[in-house]
Design an enzyme around this catalytic site. Structure first.
Site, mmCIF file in Angstrom:
data_model
loop_
_atom_site.group_PDB
_atom_site.id
_atom_site.type_symbol
_atom_site.label_atom_id
_atom_site.label_comp_id
_atom_site.label_asym_id
_atom_site.label_seq_id
_atom_site.Cartn_x
_atom_site.Cartn_y
_atom_site.Cartn_z
ATOM 1 N N LEU A 66 1.000 -1.083 0.026
ATOM 2 C CA LEU A 66 -0.138 -0.072 -0.119
ATOM 3 C C LEU A 66 0.937 1.288 -0.006
ATOM 4 O O LEU A 66 2.053 1.312 0.894
ATOM 5 C CB LEU A 66 -0.780 -0.010 1.039
ATOM 6 C CG LEU A 66 -1.896 -1.043 1.421
ATOM 7 C CD1 LEU A 66 -2.800 -0.833 2.458
ATOM 8 C CD2 LEU A 66 -2.606 -1.462 0.076
ATOM 9 N N GLY A 111 1.166 -5.414 1.362
ATOM 10 C CA GLY A 111 0.027 -5.367 0.370
ATOM 11 C C GLY A 111 0.611 -6.014 -0.930
ATOM 12 O O GLY A 111 -0.378 -6.544 -1.760
ATOM 13 N N ASN A 135 4.778 -7.624 6.593
ATOM 14 C CA ASN A 135 5.613 -6.816 7.638
ATOM 15 C C ASN A 135 4.747 -5.888 8.252
ATOM 16 O O ASN A 135 5.477 -5.050 9.115
ATOM 17 C CB ASN A 135 6.767 -6.220 7.006
ATOM 18 C CG ASN A 135 6.427 -5.350 6.118
ATOM 19 O OD1 ASN A 135 5.333 -5.313 5.285
ATOM 20 N ND2 ASN A 135 7.372 -4.437 5.843
ATOM 21 N N GLU A 136 3.428 -5.779 8.418
ATOM 22 C CA GLU A 136 2.595 -4.701 8.938
ATOM 23 C C GLU A 136 3.038 -4.370 10.428
ATOM 24 O O GLU A 136 3.038 -3.304 10.651
ATOM 25 C CB GLU A 136 1.237 -4.881 8.841
ATOM 26 C CG GLU A 136 0.477 -4.793 7.757
ATOM 27 C CD GLU A 136 0.825 -5.717 6.438
ATOM 28 O OE1 GLU A 136 1.488 -6.742 6.689
ATOM 29 O OE2 GLU A 136 0.029 -5.743 5.468
#
Ligand code: CO8
Length: 260
Positions: A66, A111, A135-136
């Site tokens: 994202l 994303g 990996n958020e």
């Protein structure tokens, strides 16, 4: 805004290749997501298209995930619109009745990894400099339930729990071991291998394969469809928090510093 990808449909083979071309890193901006969903919708309706290959036209990067600038310093209204487009991208891809292949010819965080996981099969370049993963948590943010379920449905609960809590990125050989990708091939073979693999999938009667795919994926798709508004509200509430905005800012600065 100019086009972020090219679509080549070969009516002879029934294969469309979508090549992401949004420099520098194919980040998933609102424009990118909107164009992608629209392309998927067109191909879905096209009787001449049975399979789609997703790949990158940029060197070294499949997609950076994202676009962080769409989530930083933006109004709640913008964040709503952006998140709706992220949902739409996933619904079109994860729920596609076509055979979908990710030809991962570069790094694919967050994303970008979600897009790859939403395909039916993943072929990655055999290059340990490329990594893939959700990996958020490393950014101080939390992957929503449908990211999580897409990963669970692919690699199982344990690998997903470890990966998500730690925000793990897997280099190509480890991505193969963990089941995040299905196959590694030489970089220049990624797209051709995807096309050859599609030909094998096409040998299965479409209706039987489509019903089976839907049986596997529908519970997860339906869960988002029945809670889209709640999911958007959760995202907007979370992402507009001062503490989360601060985390995103620090993360963007760390990306810049790494370069300096
Ligand atoms: N969004 C916006 N800009 C980005 C992004 C991104 N995701 N990634 C990189 N950029 C920018 C960089 O800041 C840099 O900009 P500038 O030239 O102005 O400094 C430019 O792109 C090039 O980046 P790099 O110099 O880092 O390029 P490299 O080739 O060295 O590395 C990578 C490429 C590996 C893609 C690296 O840039 C990277 O790791 N990027 C971060 C990727 C990332 O962590 N993405 C996560 C996004 S969040 C997400 O996708 C899911 C969110 C789920 C929602 C949560 C609900 C709350």
């Amino acid at each position: 805004s100019s086009s972020k990808m090219t679509v080549d449909l070969d009516s002879g083979t029934g294969i469309a290749v979508i090549r992401f071309h949004s420099p520098p890193v194919n980040s998933l901006s609102l424009d990118f997501l909107t164009e992608f969903a629209s392309n998927m919708e067109k191909l879905e309706l096209d009787k001449g298209c049975r399979g789609v290959v997703l790949t990158s036209a940029l060197p070294k990067i499949f997609s950076a995930g994202l676009d962080i600038t769409e989530m930083y310093g933006k109004s709640p209204e913008h964040c709503r619109e952006f998140w709706k487009a992220v949902q739409e991208m996933w619904l079109k891809l994860y729920g596609s009745s076509m055979v979908t292949m990710a030809a991962i010819n570069g790094s694919s965080p967050a994303g970008g990894c979600l897009m790859a996981l939403s395909c039916d099969y993943r072929i990655m370049a055999d290059n340990p400099r490329y990594s893939i993963g959700l990996n958020e948590t490393q950014l101080g943010i939390v992957a929503p339930f449908w990211f999580k379920e897409t990963m669970v449905n692919t690699v199982g609960h344990r690998v997903t729990e470890l990966s998500l809590q730690l925000g793990l990125m897997y280099i190509a050989p480890d991505a193969l071991k963990s089941g995040l990708v299905d196959q590694l091939v030489a970089e220049e073979m990624v797209v051709t291998t995807a096309m050859e693999t599609l030909a094998k999938w096409f040998a299965v009667p479409d209706h039987a394969r489509q019903i089976t795919k839907s049986m596997m994926r529908k519970p997860t798709v339906d869960k988002l469809l029945s809670s889209r508004e709640v999911d958007i509200n959760n995202f907007v509430t979370f992402i507009t928090k001062d503490s989360i905005q601060k985390s995103l800012k620090m993360y963007m600065e760390s990306l810049r510093k790494k370069k300096a």
